[in-house]
Motif scaffolding. Structure first.
Motif, mmCIF file in Angstrom:
data_model
loop_
_atom_site.group_PDB
_atom_site.id
_atom_site.type_symbol
_atom_site.label_atom_id
_atom_site.label_comp_id
_atom_site.label_asym_id
_atom_site.label_seq_id
_atom_site.Cartn_x
_atom_site.Cartn_y
_atom_site.Cartn_z
ATOM 1 N N ALA A 67 -8.693 -3.078 -2.328
ATOM 2 C CA ALA A 67 -9.194 -2.036 -3.226
ATOM 3 C C ALA A 67 -8.609 -0.660 -2.911
ATOM 4 C CB ALA A 67 -10.712 -1.973 -3.154
ATOM 5 N N SER A 68 -7.957 -0.518 -1.769
ATOM 6 C CA SER A 68 -7.412 0.787 -1.393
ATOM 7 C C SER A 68 -6.086 1.096 -2.088
ATOM 8 C CB SER A 68 -7.220 0.862 0.120
ATOM 9 O OG SER A 68 -6.220 -0.049 0.538
ATOM 10 N N GLN B 51 0.807 0.488 -6.847
ATOM 11 C CA GLN B 51 1.133 0.075 -5.484
ATOM 12 C C GLN B 51 0.995 -1.438 -5.329
ATOM 13 O OE1 GLN B 51 -1.723 2.576 -3.498
ATOM 14 N NE2 GLN B 51 -0.140 3.976 -2.738
ATOM 15 N N LYS B 52 -0.054 -1.984 -5.940
ATOM 16 C CA LYS B 52 -0.238 -3.436 -5.887
ATOM 17 C C LYS B 52 0.949 -4.144 -6.533
ATOM 18 C CE LYS B 52 -5.270 -3.731 -5.869
ATOM 19 N NZ LYS B 52 -6.458 -4.268 -6.562
ATOM 20 N N LYS B 53 1.366 -3.623 -7.692
ATOM 21 C CA LYS B 53 2.479 -4.246 -8.407
ATOM 22 C C LYS B 53 3.753 -4.219 -7.567
ATOM 23 C CE LYS B 53 4.641 -4.124 -12.961
ATOM 24 N NZ LYS B 53 4.667 -3.475 -14.278
ATOM 25 N N ARG C 299 5.620 -7.455 -5.980
ATOM 26 C CA ARG C 299 7.028 -7.709 -6.296
ATOM 27 C C ARG C 299 7.820 -7.933 -5.008
ATOM 28 N NH1 ARG C 299 8.417 -3.152 -9.035
ATOM 29 N NH2 ARG C 299 7.440 -3.947 -10.907
ATOM 30 N N ASP C 300 7.589 -7.083 -3.995
ATOM 31 C CA ASP C 300 8.299 -7.223 -2.724
ATOM 32 C C ASP C 300 7.927 -8.528 -2.016
ATOM 33 O OD1 ASP C 300 9.493 -4.782 -3.166
ATOM 34 O OD2 ASP C 300 8.094 -3.666 -1.880
#
Length: 131
Positions: free
Chosen positions: A86-87, A92-94, A98-99
Motif C-alpha cells: 500500500a505504500s 510505482q507499482k506498475k 514491469r521490472d
C-alpha cells in the motif's frame, strides 16, 4: 380438451425449465467462486495448455520444467507482494511489476539451451503473425 392439453404441456415445460434453472444455480457456485472473475479458471487452464504445448515443442527436460515452475511460483509471489504494498503509488507499482516480470523472463530464458531459445523466438513470432 385442447385447452387442458395445452395447459398441461405448458405446465410440464415450465416445470422442466424451472428444475434445470435450480440445478444450474446449485452447480454455479462450485464452478465460479463468489468474487472471482468468471473466466479466470478457463484462462488459467488455457495458459497451462500453452505452457505444456511449448514445453513439448522445445523438448524441455524434467529438470528444466521443474526449474521453470519454481521460477513462475517465485515471480507470482513477488507480483502478489508488489500489488499488496500500500505504500507504493499505482505508477510505482506498475514500474516495479514491469521490472520484476522483465527480470523473471530473462531468468527463465537462461534455463533454456541456445537452440531452445531460438525455437522459442520462432514460436513467438509465428504466434504473433497469426493474431
Amino acid at each position: 380438451m385442447k385447452t387442458l392439453l395445452k395447459m398441461s404441456l405448458l405446465a410440464v415445460g415450465l416445470a422442466t425449465a424451472a428444475s434445470s434453472l435450480v440445478n444450474a444455480a446449485e452447480v454455479a457456485p462450485a464452478a465460479a467462486p463468489a468474487g472471482k472473475h468468471p473466466h479466470r479458471h478457463a484462462a488459467l487452464a488455457h495458459r497451462k495448455m500453452v505452457r505444456h504445448h511449448v514445453a513439448k515443442q522445445l523438448g524441455l527436460s524434467a529438470e528444466q520444467t521443474a526449474t521453470l515452475k519454481a521460477d513462475r511460483a517465485k515471480t507470482h509471489d513477488a507480483v502478489k507482494a508488489i500489488r499488496a504494498d500500500a505504500s507504493l503509488t499505482p505508477e510505482q507499482k506498475k514500474a516495479k511489476l514491469r521490472d520484476t516480470v522483465k527480470s523473471a523472463r530473462t531468468e527463465m530464458r537462461s534455463v533454456l539451451t541456445p537452440d531452445q531459445q531460438t525455437q522459442l523466438k520462432q514460436l513467438r513470432s509465428r504466434g504473433r503473425r497469426q493474431r
